[in-house]
Design a protein around this motif. Sequence first.
Motif, PDB file in Angstrom:
ATOM      1  N   GLU A  83      -8.234  16.734  34.924  1.00 11.15           N
ATOM      2  CA  GLU A  83      -9.167  17.489  35.772  1.00 11.15           C
ATOM      3  C   GLU A  83      -8.497  18.769  36.281  1.00 11.15           C
ATOM      4  OE1 GLU A  83     -12.433  16.907  37.387  1.00 11.15           O
ATOM      5  OE2 GLU A  83     -12.689  15.850  35.505  1.00 11.15           O
ATOM      6  N   GLY A  84      -7.254  18.621  36.726  1.00 10.99           N
ATOM      7  CA  GLY A  84      -6.511  19.785  37.216  1.00 10.99           C
ATOM      8  C   GLY A  84      -6.233  20.763  36.080  1.00 10.99           C
ATOM      9  N   GLN A  85      -6.013  20.219  34.874  1.00  6.80           N
ATOM     10  CA  GLN A  85      -5.750  21.105  33.729  1.00  6.80           C
ATOM     11  C   GLN A  85      -6.995  21.907  33.365  1.00  6.80           C
ATOM     12  OE1 GLN A  85      -4.255  17.987  31.122  1.00  6.80           O
ATOM     13  NE2 GLN A  85      -2.810  17.490  32.761  1.00  6.80           N
ATOM     14  N   ILE A  86      -8.163  21.283  33.478  1.00  2.16           N
ATOM     15  CA  ILE A  86      -9.413  22.033  33.241  1.00  2.16           C
ATOM     16  C   ILE A  86      -9.533  23.135  34.306  1.00  2.16           C
ATOM     17  CG2 ILE A  86     -11.936  21.881  33.201  1.00  2.16           C
ATOM     18  CD1 ILE A  86     -11.673  18.983  32.259  1.00  2.16           C
ATOM     19  N   PHE A 142       0.037   8.936  38.819  1.00  2.00           N
ATOM     20  CA  PHE A 142       0.218   9.438  40.186  1.00  2.00           C
ATOM     21  C   PHE A 142       0.483  10.943  40.193  1.00  2.00           C
ATOM     22  CE2 PHE A 142       1.690   4.925  40.445  1.00  2.00           C
ATOM     23  CZ  PHE A 142       0.557   4.465  41.083  1.00  2.00           C
ATOM     24  N   GLY A 143       1.351  11.378  39.257  1.00  2.00           N
ATOM     25  CA  GLY A 143       1.647  12.813  39.164  1.00  2.00           C
ATOM     26  C   GLY A 143       0.382  13.601  38.868  1.00  2.00           C
ATOM     27  N   GLY A 144      -0.415  13.066  37.937  1.00  2.00           N
ATOM     28  CA  GLY A 144      -1.653  13.754  37.542  1.00  2.00           C
ATOM     29  C   GLY A 144      -2.645  13.841  38.682  1.00  2.00           C
ATOM     30  N   LEU A 145      -2.785  12.729  39.403  1.00  2.00           N
ATOM     31  CA  LEU A 145      -3.714  12.732  40.546  1.00  2.00           C
ATOM     32  C   LEU A 145      -3.301  13.763  41.584  1.00  2.00           C
ATOM     33  CD1 LEU A 145      -4.596   9.001  41.333  1.00  2.00           C
ATOM     34  CD2 LEU A 145      -6.183  10.851  40.776  1.00  2.00           C
ATOM     35  N   GLY A 146      -1.992  13.791  41.873  1.00  2.00           N
ATOM     36  CA  GLY A 146      -1.479  14.752  42.844  1.00  2.00           C
ATOM     37  C   GLY A 146      -1.738  16.180  42.384  1.00  2.00           C
ATOM     38  N   LEU A 147      -1.482  16.419  41.099  1.00  2.00           N
ATOM     39  CA  LEU A 147      -1.682  17.774  40.573  1.00  2.00           C
ATOM     40  C   LEU A 147      -3.167  18.145  40.555  1.00  2.00           C
ATOM     41  CD1 LEU A 147       0.989  17.812  37.721  1.00  2.00           C
ATOM     42  CD2 LEU A 147       1.003  19.171  39.810  1.00  2.00           C
ATOM     43  N   ASN A 148      -4.044  17.151  40.410  1.00  2.00           N
ATOM     44  CA  ASN A 148      -5.489  17.450  40.494  1.00  2.00           C
ATOM     45  C   ASN A 148      -5.837  18.008  41.879  1.00  2.00           C
ATOM     46  OD1 ASN A 148      -5.902  16.523  37.940  1.00  2.00           O
ATOM     47  ND2 ASN A 148      -6.830  14.573  38.527  1.00  2.00           N
ATOM     48  N   PHE A 149      -5.279  17.367  42.905  1.00  2.00           N
ATOM     49  CA  PHE A 149      -5.554  17.838  44.276  1.00  2.00           C
ATOM     50  C   PHE A 149      -4.996  19.244  44.478  1.00  2.00           C
ATOM     51  CE2 PHE A 149      -6.287  13.316  45.325  1.00  2.00           C
ATOM     52  CZ  PHE A 149      -7.491  13.469  45.987  1.00  2.00           C
ATOM     53  N   VAL A 150      -3.794  19.466  43.952  1.00  2.00           N
ATOM     54  CA  VAL A 150      -3.187  20.792  44.113  1.00  2.00           C
ATOM     55  C   VAL A 150      -4.050  21.841  43.396  1.00  2.00           C
ATOM     56  CG1 VAL A 150      -1.154  22.206  43.619  1.00  2.00           C
ATOM     57  CG2 VAL A 150      -0.861  19.838  44.345  1.00  2.00           C
ATOM     58  N   ALA A 151      -4.507  21.506  42.187  1.00  2.00           N
ATOM     59  CA  ALA A 151      -5.333  22.464  41.423  1.00  2.00           C
ATOM     60  C   ALA A 151      -6.615  22.794  42.190  1.00  2.00           C
ATOM     61  CB  ALA A 151      -5.668  21.886  40.052  1.00  2.00           C
ATOM     62  N   THR A 152      -7.238  21.757  42.777  1.00  2.00           N
ATOM     63  CA  THR A 152      -8.462  21.993  43.554  1.00  2.00           C
ATOM     64  C   THR A 152      -8.163  22.902  44.737  1.00  2.00           C
ATOM     65  OG1 THR A 152      -9.258  19.819  42.944  1.00  2.00           O
ATOM     66  CG2 THR A 152     -10.323  20.833  44.829  1.00  2.00           C
ATOM     67  N   ALA A 153      -7.035  22.633  45.403  1.00  2.00           N
ATOM     68  CA  ALA A 153      -6.677  23.436  46.571  1.00  2.00           C
ATOM     69  C   ALA A 153      -6.433  24.890  46.179  1.00  2.00           C
ATOM     70  CB  ALA A 153      -5.443  22.844  47.247  1.00  2.00           C
ATOM     71  N   VAL A 154      -5.725  25.100  45.068  1.00  2.00           N
ATOM     72  CA  VAL A 154      -5.452  26.469  44.605  1.00  2.00           C
ATOM     73  C   VAL A 154      -6.768  27.168  44.269  1.00  2.00           C
ATOM     74  CG1 VAL A 154      -4.401  27.825  42.737  1.00  2.00           C
ATOM     75  CG2 VAL A 154      -3.134  25.933  43.756  1.00  2.00           C
ATOM     76  N   ALA A 250      -3.978  22.220  26.458  1.00  2.00           N
ATOM     77  CA  ALA A 250      -4.644  23.354  25.790  1.00  2.00           C
ATOM     78  C   ALA A 250      -6.146  23.074  25.651  1.00  2.00           C
ATOM     79  CB  ALA A 250      -4.016  23.590  24.429  1.00  2.00           C
ATOM     80  N   PHE A 251      -6.463  21.845  25.245  1.00  2.00           N
ATOM     81  CA  PHE A 251      -7.882  21.480  25.105  1.00  2.00           C
ATOM     82  C   PHE A 251      -8.592  21.526  26.466  1.00  2.00           C
ATOM     83  CE2 PHE A 251      -6.704  19.547  20.973  1.00  2.00           C
ATOM     84  CZ  PHE A 251      -7.739  20.059  20.219  1.00  2.00           C
ATOM     85  N   ALA A 252      -7.913  20.986  27.477  1.00  2.00           N
ATOM     86  CA  ALA A 252      -8.510  20.988  28.818  1.00  2.00           C
ATOM     87  C   ALA A 252      -8.709  22.422  29.308  1.00  2.00           C
ATOM     88  CB  ALA A 252      -7.618  20.216  29.783  1.00  2.00           C
ATOM     89  N   GLY A 253      -7.690  23.256  29.070  1.00  2.00           N
ATOM     90  CA  GLY A 253      -7.780  24.651  29.484  1.00  2.00           C
ATOM     91  C   GLY A 253      -8.922  25.368  28.781  1.00  2.00           C
ATOM     92  N   LEU A 254      -9.106  25.045  27.493  1.00  2.00           N
ATOM     93  CA  LEU A 254     -10.236  25.634  26.758  1.00  2.00           C
ATOM     94  C   LEU A 254     -11.553  25.214  27.394  1.00  2.00           C
ATOM     95  CD1 LEU A 254      -9.183  25.189  23.008  1.00  2.00           C
ATOM     96  CD2 LEU A 254      -9.556  27.344  24.211  1.00  2.00           C
ATOM     97  N   ALA A 255     -11.636  23.928  27.780  1.00  2.00           N
ATOM     98  CA  ALA A 255     -12.859  23.447  28.434  1.00  2.00           C
ATOM     99  C   ALA A 255     -13.115  24.241  29.718  1.00  2.00           C
ATOM    100  CB  ALA A 255     -12.737  21.947  28.753  1.00  2.00           C
ATOM    101  N   GLY A 256     -12.054  24.455  30.505  1.00  2.00           N
ATOM    102  CA  GLY A 256     -12.204  25.218  31.749  1.00  2.00           C
ATOM    103  C   GLY A 256     -12.619  26.657  31.474  1.00  2.00           C
ATOM    104  N   ALA A 257     -12.016  27.247  30.439  1.00  2.00           N
ATOM    105  CA  ALA A 257     -12.348  28.637  30.096  1.00  2.00           C
ATOM    106  C   ALA A 257     -13.803  28.747  29.660  1.00  2.00           C
ATOM    107  CB  ALA A 257     -11.414  29.122  28.994  1.00  2.00           C
ATOM    108  N   ILE A 258     -14.281  27.742  28.937  1.00  2.00           N
ATOM    109  CA  ILE A 258     -15.684  27.782  28.479  1.00  2.00           C
ATOM    110  C   ILE A 258     -16.635  27.585  29.660  1.00  2.00           C
ATOM    111  CG2 ILE A 258     -17.352  26.383  27.171  1.00  2.00           C
ATOM    112  CD1 ILE A 258     -15.207  26.500  24.909  1.00  2.00           C
ATOM    113  N   GLN A 259     -16.229  26.750  30.611  1.00  2.00           N
ATOM    114  CA  GLN A 259     -17.047  26.614  31.830  1.00  2.00           C
ATOM    115  C   GLN A 259     -17.209  27.982  32.518  1.00  2.00           C
ATOM    116  OE1 GLN A 259     -18.684  23.640  31.924  1.00  2.00           O
ATOM    117  NE2 GLN A 259     -17.909  22.990  33.917  1.00  2.00           N
TER     118      GLN A 259
END
Lengths: 349, 394
Positions: A83-86, A142-154, A250-259
Amino acid sequence: MRDSRGMRAFFQVGGIVFALALTTVVLVASKAPPFAAYLNIALGAFGSWEVFSNVLVSWVPLLLATSGLLLTFTVGLWNIGIEGQITFGAIFATWAMRSLQGGGTDPAFVIMLSILAGALGGILWAMLAGALKTFGGVNEIFGGLGLNFVATAVNLWLIFGPWKRPGIASMSGTVPFDKALWLPTLTAQSRLSPSSIAIAVAGIVLVYVLISGTHFGLRLKAVGRNPRAAYLLGIPTWQYMMTSFAICGAFAGLAGAIQVTAVYHRLIPSISSGYGYLGMMVAMLVNYRAALAAPVALFFAALNVGSIQLPIVLKLDSSLAGVLQGTLVLFVLLAQGAREFFARKGGKR
Amino acid sequence: MRKINRFILVLFLAAVSTVAFGQSSNFTFGLLMVGPYNDHGWSQANYDATQYVVAKTPGTQMIYLDKVNPADRPGTTASQLAESLVAKGAKLVIFSSDDMSDEAVKFAQAHPDIFVIMSSGDQVWKDGKNAKNIPNMVNIMGRMEYGKMIAGVAAAITTQTGQIAYLGPLANDETRRLASSVYLGAKYAWTKYLNRDISKLKFKVTWIGYWFNIPGVTSDPTQVADDFFNSGYDVVVSGIDTTEAVTEAVKYAAQGKRVWAIPYDYVDAIKEGNAVSLGVPYFNWGPAYVSAIKSAMTGKWTSHFEWNGPDWKNINNPDTSAVGFNRGSVLSKPAAAGVDKFIAELSKGLNLWKGPIVLQDGTTYLKDGVAATDQQIWYLPQLLQGIEGQSVSK
């Protein structure tokens, strides 16, 4: 009992039937007509080209997320940080778009660079989760969940801070991009972008070939099945894990870019739209087989779009689609477990 | 077997007829709401207004979608959802939240044959900053500044600690002018009715980040309200679309604390906590929606912006007043008298948006005796001097 192809199909169909039965019970309990509800979902997803094109719009980021996750699942990693990667893909795409728009650069070039920037953003955020796992010993969940929160905050900080609308910080996101910078659609009225479909299809084909037709895929599977054994056989396990994280990112980032470039045309707070978590459900439902990912992702996208009809027509909450998706995954996994149990029992006999 | 076939046929026909409903109505209109239709706040005020339209305008039928926001309906856009309503026969769509404004413009421009009401927006305000030529769009807003000023009067006369808090959504032009209106009302009552020193009145604004709680994204309004009550603020005026200020006040009152709350948006929001609600400034969208929908039905539609005030003969008249103040039973006699006096003064021309008005950073916004224009009120750039809290999001 032998674990034959017929037996597998029997248990999978059984899981789907149970899921449908449970959802029907939920509908009956809420005094809603089940048949009309299912029919409305179907018509809402496939009743016209317009609604089906909305399904395809939703299918693209979901399939991209699923494609990436198939690789990390293959190597035995739960990349819940997708989620954070998207989100970071969307942030990088927006950053590229904002930096280049109005500078006289060819719009097609700007869009292309933004999509590539999105992929880069996803890779960087995924590598961070990978590095935490590999070098910090932090479980990727756990790392991924934490990074999801950080990504949302950013993301929120950018929308409310440096990238806010002139004078107004708004949850509706940043100022929409110039129309010339929207990913071109089939027609002026359509939301469907052929190039985004092409990216998604190319992505899943690439993942299918990587997993089932290359030495790389074989090694990923080896690491996923038994990292210790793979290491002893000379496979550099952490490098393979990091590589799968990077490709998934990369795939997640592409999804975010397309959004950003094709759907919302701006950065919004919930830009990931939950496609990462939904992609995990799709990957689990197809039992990590790439060949089935595209149709099942299409089915999930159809449920999401079709269920919009429920509140309009039947005054029902459209979260019913979520109930059906959740129970489908649950019952199909339960059915798989039951099949394996009976297969083991049969083998002992 | 025949019986089973017949049964399936009947089921199918019933389902198809359900799917196709709405096609026979004379005029179907659709409503998009940002929150749940029964949120006892902004969305419900809009939902109830459309029920009023159906009751007052024969031949109309309403369809709706609620929870139209990217958190609740991931992957969808408001314009896409509006098209779903059009596919079900809607000839007019109401976008009832400022957050949908980009999508409303996109939709209106892509569908010039569909009428669009963009509530609370200024997109077609000729004298506004964001004027666009969109012939099929109308902007409607109520002059809630009056309701908020009345709320400020009720709060100032009620507070025992001299500390009033404002539970704000997110900082923008609209929310700044509403929070400031509460302050203007409170300041007026504090100095004119109670003859107290304005420096003894504390007024604090905290923005949660959105119109309602989104876990993990916004500040939790329950927590923010608790912080207010725990730090001496005994009246919390809500600017958000949901009722946390009231529910938390009920909780603290049950523990023996003397605290009160003033909810927002919806006429019956005080019912969430009759023992603590001083009253509610609310929107009554019904009459304006009736007028706009009738104009669409009769071919008299013209694109325009309207900012409708209260009916000073009776600000709670459901057929004529765009905003009102529904007072709570807990409002004390002196506070009720103050509210009555204030409404009477407003109806006779009292204008609190008149200089001297100084912004939070010390800049004079309106010189002594100068009345604010509509644009100066609508596009208020900062909170006013005397208010503690951020003027812009940081």
